[in-house]
Design a protein around this motif. Sequence first.
Motif, PDB file in Angstrom:
ATOM      1  N   VAL A  40      41.055  45.960  34.843  1.00 27.99           N
ATOM      2  CA  VAL A  40      39.885  46.189  35.684  1.00 27.99           C
ATOM      3  C   VAL A  40      38.684  46.600  34.845  1.00 27.99           C
ATOM      4  N   GLY A  41      37.611  45.883  35.003  1.00 30.72           N
ATOM      5  CA  GLY A  41      36.380  46.211  34.298  1.00 30.72           C
ATOM      6  C   GLY A  41      35.927  45.064  33.428  1.00 30.72           C
ATOM      7  N   PRO A  42      34.737  45.199  32.863  1.00 31.57           N
ATOM      8  CA  PRO A  42      34.205  44.118  32.031  1.00 31.57           C
ATOM      9  C   PRO A  42      34.966  43.994  30.716  1.00 31.57           C
ATOM     10  N   TRP A 120      31.971  44.070  38.849  1.00 28.39           N
ATOM     11  CA  TRP A 120      30.907  43.284  38.235  1.00 28.39           C
ATOM     12  C   TRP A 120      29.792  44.193  37.751  1.00 28.39           C
ATOM     13  N   ARG A 121      29.272  43.861  36.576  1.00 26.99           N
ATOM     14  CA  ARG A 121      28.147  44.610  36.010  1.00 26.99           C
ATOM     15  C   ARG A 121      26.872  44.213  36.759  1.00 26.99           C
ATOM     16  N   CYS A 122      26.105  45.224  37.149  1.00 24.46           N
ATOM     17  CA  CYS A 122      24.814  45.014  37.800  1.00 24.46           C
ATOM     18  C   CYS A 122      23.741  45.684  36.951  1.00 24.46           C
ATOM     19  N   ASP A 128      32.093  47.153  42.779  1.00 25.41           N
ATOM     20  CA  ASP A 128      33.459  46.715  43.051  1.00 25.41           C
ATOM     21  C   ASP A 128      33.430  45.879  44.324  1.00 25.41           C
ATOM     22  N   VAL A 129      33.760  44.604  44.206  1.00 23.98           N
ATOM     23  CA  VAL A 129      33.745  43.685  45.335  1.00 23.98           C
ATOM     24  C   VAL A 129      35.188  43.304  45.657  1.00 23.98           C
ATOM     25  N   ALA A 130      35.538  43.348  46.934  1.00 25.87           N
ATOM     26  CA  ALA A 130      36.877  42.946  47.365  1.00 25.87           C
ATOM     27  C   ALA A 130      36.742  41.963  48.518  1.00 25.87           C
ATOM     28  N   CYS A 131      36.912  40.708  48.241  1.00 24.57           N
ATOM     29  CA  CYS A 131      36.830  39.646  49.261  1.00 24.57           C
ATOM     30  C   CYS A 131      38.185  38.974  49.406  1.00 24.57           C
TER      31      CYS A 131
END
Length: 168
Positions: A40-42, A120-122, A128-131
């Motif tokens: 998890v993470g970039p 995702w880096r902004c 944190d996106v959960a779709c």
Amino acid sequence: WSNDRSIVCFITPFGLTGPYRHWRATPFTSFAMSGLMHPVGPDEGPPRAMPGQQLYDESGVHAAVTIQAALYGPEPRGHYLDVSAHEVGWFHKLALEHYGLRGRMATRETNFGPPPSGIWRCADGYLDVACHAPRHWEVFLKVLDNPEILMDPIYQDRGMRVQLFDLI
């Protein structure tokens, strides 16, 4: 146990036996030590903690299924169940889902779930996106003010979003 038909189940962070049995755990330490933080993470930075980890919910489900198996097994005798949230997290997320079903280990490049799920880096931090479910995709589109480029019906299908990961 005194009642040979009893089923006793313990759910602890690291189990009742083994080297970490006396250690306490927070959701953060359970997430990290189970290996779930690794992917998890970039890519270019350290791993990130994903909020809302439900290792004990998952452990409860594993315990419930095991108790049902013990109740309805061929010889319903006394059982002692030792469920480690740490091991359930590792097995379920890393071993079962990623390797067992997909034939690969999770990395930060693969992220979690169908696109655009993941961290995702902004410009001002991380998101944190959960779709995972169709409803999640619909809400995600609303948050983005329904961009025309993502309104194509092909993106409604989770499997297609996985195949089109780089495009999304």
